[in-house]
Scaffold this motif. Sequence first.
Motif, short mmCIF file in Angstrom:
data_model
loop_
_atom_site.label_atom_id
_atom_site.label_comp_id
_atom_site.label_asym_id
_atom_site.label_seq_id
_atom_site.Cartn_x
_atom_site.Cartn_y
_atom_site.Cartn_z
N LEU A 156 -17.65 -20.08 -40.71
CA LEU A 156 -18.19 -19.94 -42.16
C LEU A 156 -18.22 -21.16 -42.99
O LEU A 156 -18.46 -21.04 -44.11
CB LEU A 156 -17.35 -19.00 -42.93
N GLY A 157 -17.96 -22.26 -42.43
CA GLY A 157 -18.17 -23.60 -43.39
C GLY A 157 -16.65 -23.82 -44.10
O GLY A 157 -16.81 -24.61 -44.86
N ILE A 158 -15.81 -23.30 -43.63
CA ILE A 158 -14.41 -23.61 -44.41
C ILE A 158 -13.83 -24.87 -44.22
O ILE A 158 -13.36 -25.25 -44.96
CB ILE A 158 -13.38 -22.18 -44.09
N GLY A 159 -13.55 -25.17 -42.80
CA GLY A 159 -13.14 -26.51 -42.55
C GLY A 159 -14.00 -27.54 -43.03
O GLY A 159 -13.54 -28.56 -43.65
N LYS A 160 -15.51 -27.53 -43.21
CA LYS A 160 -15.90 -28.38 -43.68
C LYS A 160 -15.82 -28.40 -45.23
O LYS A 160 -15.68 -29.60 -45.71
CB LYS A 160 -17.58 -28.23 -43.36
N GLY A 161 -15.76 -27.29 -45.74
CA GLY A 161 -15.55 -27.08 -47.12
C GLY A 161 -14.24 -27.76 -47.69
O GLY A 161 -14.18 -28.33 -48.25
N LEU A 162 -13.16 -27.74 -46.78
CA LEU A 162 -11.90 -28.24 -46.96
C LEU A 162 -11.93 -29.89 -47.06
O LEU A 162 -11.23 -30.59 -47.91
CB LEU A 162 -10.84 -27.69 -46.22
N LEU A 163 -12.61 -30.28 -45.96
CA LEU A 163 -13.00 -31.99 -45.85
C LEU A 163 -13.68 -32.24 -46.92
O LEU A 163 -13.43 -33.05 -47.50
CB LEU A 163 -13.43 -31.99 -44.51
N ASP A 164 -14.84 -31.60 -47.16
CA ASP A 164 -15.59 -31.94 -48.50
C ASP A 164 -14.63 -31.99 -49.71
O ASP A 164 -14.71 -33.16 -50.63
CB ASP A 164 -16.88 -31.09 -48.67
N GLU A 165 -13.92 -31.18 -49.89
CA GLU A 165 -13.00 -31.16 -51.16
C GLU A 165 -11.82 -32.16 -51.11
O GLU A 165 -11.68 -32.83 -52.08
CB GLU A 165 -12.34 -29.71 -51.27
N VAL A 166 -11.38 -32.37 -49.66
CA VAL A 166 -10.50 -33.64 -49.64
C VAL A 166 -11.21 -34.91 -50.07
O VAL A 166 -10.68 -35.69 -50.92
CB VAL A 166 -9.85 -33.63 -48.30
N ARG A 167 -12.24 -35.24 -49.71
CA ARG A 167 -13.04 -36.24 -50.07
C ARG A 167 -13.37 -36.35 -51.40
O ARG A 167 -13.36 -37.48 -52.13
CB ARG A 167 -14.62 -36.45 -49.11
N ARG A 168 -13.80 -35.47 -52.01
CA ARG A 168 -13.87 -35.04 -53.70
C ARG A 168 -12.54 -35.72 -54.36
O ARG A 168 -12.96 -36.16 -55.04
CB ARG A 168 -14.26 -33.62 -53.81
N GLN A 169 -11.47 -35.15 -53.89
CA GLN A 169 -10.32 -35.27 -54.56
C GLN A 169 -9.98 -36.75 -54.26
O GLN A 169 -9.53 -37.24 -55.40
CB GLN A 169 -9.10 -34.30 -53.91
N LEU A 170 -10.20 -37.31 -53.26
CA LEU A 170 -9.81 -38.75 -53.19
C LEU A 170 -10.65 -39.86 -53.61
O LEU A 170 -10.28 -40.92 -53.83
CB LEU A 170 -9.46 -38.95 -51.86
N GLY A 171 -12.10 -39.31 -53.57
CA GLY A 171 -12.87 -40.33 -54.06
C GLY A 171 -13.64 -41.22 -52.91
O GLY A 171 -12.98 -41.21 -51.90
N PRO A 172 -14.60 -41.98 -53.00
CA PRO A 172 -15.41 -42.80 -52.21
C PRO A 172 -14.48 -43.90 -51.59
O PRO A 172 -14.97 -44.40 -50.78
CB PRO A 172 -16.60 -43.04 -53.02
N SER A 173 -13.34 -44.30 -52.30
CA SER A 173 -12.74 -45.57 -51.93
C SER A 173 -11.52 -45.19 -50.72
O SER A 173 -11.04 -46.20 -50.17
CB SER A 173 -12.16 -46.31 -53.04
N VAL A 174 -11.60 -43.98 -50.64
CA VAL A 174 -10.37 -43.48 -49.56
C VAL A 174 -11.08 -43.24 -48.30
O VAL A 174 -11.84 -42.02 -48.23
CB VAL A 174 -9.34 -42.54 -50.15
N ALA A 175 -10.48 -43.70 -46.96
CA ALA A 175 -11.05 -43.32 -45.78
C ALA A 175 -10.14 -42.07 -45.51
O ALA A 175 -8.95 -42.05 -45.90
CB ALA A 175 -10.90 -44.39 -44.91
N ILE A 176 -10.58 -41.11 -44.53
CA ILE A 176 -10.05 -40.20 -43.96
C ILE A 176 -9.95 -40.24 -42.39
O ILE A 176 -10.93 -40.50 -41.88
CB ILE A 176 -10.70 -38.74 -44.29
N SER A 177 -8.73 -40.05 -42.05
CA SER A 177 -8.74 -40.02 -40.41
C SER A 177 -7.79 -38.86 -40.03
O SER A 177 -7.28 -38.24 -40.92
CB SER A 177 -7.73 -41.20 -40.03
#
Length: 141
Positions: A91-112
């Motif tokens: 239902l897009g929940i996993g992508k939504g969570l990762l999108d929100e993580v990226r929004r919270q952290l900002g564009p300078s933080v890589a995610i692994s």
Amino acid sequence: MTTRPKVLYAIEPTLDAAEFRRVLVESGLGVTRPIDDDVRLKAMLANADLVLTARLDAPGKPLIGLARGITDFSWVCYISELAVCKSAQGLGIGKGLLDEVRRQLGPSVAISLISVPDAVGFYERIGMARMPDAFWFGRER
């Protein structure tokens, strides 16, 4: 025609260990996590830098997914859990969570993260690059 309840994403640093356990079990990650060790589950939550949840905007606000990360909020964030209840997968929940993580952290933080084998296709579909040079010392307990 029925509409699906809206999903509410939020930072929840005080997420209850019982809810955490339930989502791990219902997502399928329970087989690889210490779900019978309440002390360890509480420590996992307490020592995380970022606990982000997905809840249905419905009575009781049921938890359907979560992302738990370790980060310096400056350079990198390691996602130690991305768990979505099987009933909400697709239902897009996993992508939504990762999108929100990226929004919270900002564009300078890589995610692994390290994927379980069954989820590799999901991460590739949402555009995460596969990194071939990862290394691991396994847990002894």
